[in-house]
Scaffold this active site. Structure first.
Site, PDB file in Angstrom:
ATOM      1  N   GLU A  97      -2.491   8.950   6.248  1.00  0.00           N
ATOM      2  CA  GLU A  97      -2.136   7.556   6.041  1.00  0.00           C
ATOM      3  C   GLU A  97      -0.636   7.414   6.215  1.00  0.00           C
ATOM      4  O   GLU A  97       0.152   7.900   5.402  1.00  0.00           O
ATOM      5  CB  GLU A  97      -2.541   7.096   4.630  1.00  0.00           C
ATOM      6  CG  GLU A  97      -2.103   5.681   4.256  1.00  0.00           C
ATOM      7  CD  GLU A  97      -3.024   4.614   4.793  1.00  0.00           C
ATOM      8  OE1 GLU A  97      -2.709   3.418   4.620  1.00  0.00           O
ATOM      9  OE2 GLU A  97      -4.052   4.953   5.389  1.00  0.00           O
ATOM     10  N   ASP A 154       0.840  -1.202   0.000  1.00  0.00           N
ATOM     11  CA  ASP A 154       0.000   0.000   0.000  1.00  0.00           C
ATOM     12  C   ASP A 154       0.877   1.255   0.000  1.00  0.00           C
ATOM     13  O   ASP A 154       2.103   1.174   0.005  1.00  0.00           O
ATOM     14  CB  ASP A 154      -0.906  -0.068   1.231  1.00  0.00           C
ATOM     15  CG  ASP A 154      -2.122   0.832   1.135  1.00  0.00           C
ATOM     16  OD1 ASP A 154      -2.421   1.324   0.037  1.00  0.00           O
ATOM     17  OD2 ASP A 154      -2.787   1.029   2.171  1.00  0.00           O
ATOM     18  N   HIS A 155       0.245   2.407   0.031  1.00  0.00           N
ATOM     19  CA  HIS A 155       0.861   3.736  -0.023  1.00  0.00           C
ATOM     20  C   HIS A 155       2.371   3.783   0.231  1.00  0.00           C
ATOM     21  O   HIS A 155       2.828   3.518   1.338  1.00  0.00           O
ATOM     22  CB  HIS A 155       0.191   4.660   0.996  1.00  0.00           C
ATOM     23  CG  HIS A 155      -1.218   4.990   0.665  1.00  0.00           C
ATOM     24  ND1 HIS A 155      -1.583   6.054  -0.122  1.00  0.00           N
ATOM     25  CD2 HIS A 155      -2.369   4.375   1.020  1.00  0.00           C
ATOM     26  CE1 HIS A 155      -2.889   6.089  -0.244  1.00  0.00           C
ATOM     27  NE2 HIS A 155      -3.392   5.064   0.437  1.00  0.00           N
ATOM     28  N   HIS A 190      -9.035   9.186   4.112  1.00  0.00           N
ATOM     29  CA  HIS A 190      -8.615   8.074   4.957  1.00  0.00           C
ATOM     30  C   HIS A 190      -9.195   8.244   6.364  1.00  0.00           C
ATOM     31  O   HIS A 190      -9.328   9.358   6.864  1.00  0.00           O
ATOM     32  CB  HIS A 190      -7.088   8.023   5.057  1.00  0.00           C
ATOM     33  CG  HIS A 190      -6.421   7.647   3.775  1.00  0.00           C
ATOM     34  ND1 HIS A 190      -6.604   6.429   3.171  1.00  0.00           N
ATOM     35  CD2 HIS A 190      -5.571   8.334   2.978  1.00  0.00           C
ATOM     36  CE1 HIS A 190      -5.890   6.381   2.073  1.00  0.00           C
ATOM     37  NE2 HIS A 190      -5.254   7.517   1.926  1.00  0.00           N
ATOM     38  N   HIS A 222      -9.927   4.439  -2.514  1.00  0.00           N
ATOM     39  CA  HIS A 222      -9.227   4.666  -1.252  1.00  0.00           C
ATOM     40  C   HIS A 222     -10.162   5.400  -0.290  1.00  0.00           C
ATOM     41  O   HIS A 222     -11.106   6.054  -0.705  1.00  0.00           O
ATOM     42  CB  HIS A 222      -7.976   5.512  -1.479  1.00  0.00           C
ATOM     43  CG  HIS A 222      -6.827   4.752  -2.038  1.00  0.00           C
ATOM     44  ND1 HIS A 222      -5.697   4.486  -1.322  1.00  0.00           N
ATOM     45  CD2 HIS A 222      -6.646   4.182  -3.254  1.00  0.00           C
ATOM     46  CE1 HIS A 222      -4.854   3.793  -2.069  1.00  0.00           C
ATOM     47  NE2 HIS A 222      -5.408   3.597  -3.248  1.00  0.00           N
ATOM     48  N   ASN A 282      -9.796  -0.342  -0.702  1.00  0.00           N
ATOM     49  CA  ASN A 282      -8.955  -0.508   0.477  1.00  0.00           C
ATOM     50  C   ASN A 282      -9.765  -0.442   1.765  1.00  0.00           C
ATOM     51  O   ASN A 282     -10.620   0.433   1.910  1.00  0.00           O
ATOM     52  CB  ASN A 282      -7.881   0.567   0.517  1.00  0.00           C
ATOM     53  CG  ASN A 282      -6.854   0.427  -0.595  1.00  0.00           C
ATOM     54  OD1 ASN A 282      -7.013  -0.376  -1.510  1.00  0.00           O
ATOM     55  ND2 ASN A 282      -5.792   1.198  -0.503  1.00  0.00           N
TER      56      ASN A 282
END
Length: 343
Positions: A169, A95-96, A212, A252, A274
């Site tokens: 995030e 991820d990120h 997020h 997201h 996600n």
């Protein structure tokens, strides 16, 4: 074949796109949360995606040296072994990853998979994410071109985030404002730089108000219908047939989204969504309940000895796994992937 090969992963994404469903992509930070994700997919009879963020990988690498690549590799190797006992197919994803962490995370992982592929093996991970949303779009896409070429050579799919997702995030923070909406021009520049599959397959995390974390109703305005504008704008420029969807989108900041928002996103090309915040809570909530109900047992209060049966990590770990697995099955239902596993 519980861990997808590159060919099977591509088939999974194609099936999702054609069937208007998406795979839950569940962030994991331990072997326990990995088993919870796998269990949830199995109980829903859904294939899925398991992913590790930079923060998750650092945690997995141990607090002595906090090595992200080591943590990610260790869990991926573990997953290749234990996932064989689950009757579903899963893809492994990172991820990120922002620019300042590429050299310690995505680039070395790409090198590991390239070495595996050169030996006739499958890559360790099936996809990696480059998060350049904090950079200018020009710099974001330039780095994206470099990473896409390396990913394609290693039979890996790249995920790119071209514009910011709000909230926080793993230390990357974006304000919640009008910049959280990708424009057709952004999408056209992306297609020009990264192609539409001929340079390597990629997933696109476009912004349509995503944030997020979890926020109370009214604080976040999602516009998933915007994804249709992006698809149509690029399709028109590149001579695609009417109704075609050039992009494989990623949703997201999906925690707390309404069923209608999710449904609209699925209709407009989202194949991956996600989940982290909701599954974190679902894992932790049973632990808190266990501690509250067994306070005098989990702690040695007033000189007593406590109760080993209730402070044994297995006693609360089993409940935590079950709680998170249940939330994963709910995600499968919301994303229409329940019962769609590869036969």
């Amino acid at each position: 074949m519980p861990i997808a090969t590159p060919e099977v992963y591509a088939e999974m994404l194609d099936r999702a796109k054609a069937g208007k469903f998406a795979y839950p992509a569940i962030n994991v930070t331990s072997t326990q949360t990995l088993h919870a994700a796998l269990r949830g997919f199995a109980e829903a009879e859904s294939d899925g995606i398991v992913q590790i963020s930079t923060g998750g990988a650092e945690f997995l690498g141990g607090q002595h040296n906090k090595d992200m690549a080591t943590g990610a590799v260790a869990l991926a190797e573990f997953a290749h072994i234990v996932a064989a006992k689950y009757d579903v197919t899963v893809a492994l994803h990172t991820d990120h990853c922002p620019k300042d962490k590429l050299d310690g995370y995505v680039r070395p992982l790409l090198d590991i998979s390239a070495e595996r592929v050169a030996k006739g093996q499958n890559p360790l991970f099936q996809s990696h994410m480059w998060d350049g949303s904090a950079e200018t779009l020009a710099d974001n896409l330039a780095i994206g071109q470099e990473l896409l070429a390396k990913a394609a050579a290693a039979k890996i799919i790249l995920e790119v985030e071209i514009t910011p997702t709000g909230g926080e995030e793993d230390g990357v923070t974006h304000e919640i404002n009008d910049e959280l909406y990708t424009t057709v021009d952004d999408a056209l520049r992306t297609a020009e730089a990264l192609g539409l599959g001929e340079k390597g397959r990629y997933l696109l995390a476009a912004s349509f108000g995503n944030v997020h974390g979890v926020y109370k109703p009214g604080n976040v305005v999602l516009r998933p219908e915007l994804l249709k504008d992006l698809q149509e704008g690029v399709a028109a420029k590149y001579g695609k047939t009417a109704g075609s969807q050039p992009f494989d989108f990623v949703f997201h900041g999906g925690s707390g989204s309404t069923e209608q928002e999710i449904a609209t996103a699925l209709e407009n090309g989202v194949v991956k969504m996600n989940l982290d915040t909701d599954t974190q809570y679902a894992f932790t909530r049973p632990i808190v309940d266990h501690v509250f109900r067994n306070y005098d047992g989990v702690l040695k209060v007033d000189g007593e000895v406590g109760n080993k049966k209730v402070y044994d990590p297995r006693s609360w770990g089993k409940s935590a796994e079950a709680g998170m697995a249940k939330r994963v099955t709910e995600a499968c239902a919301n994303l229409r992937s329940t019962g769609t596993k590869l036969k």
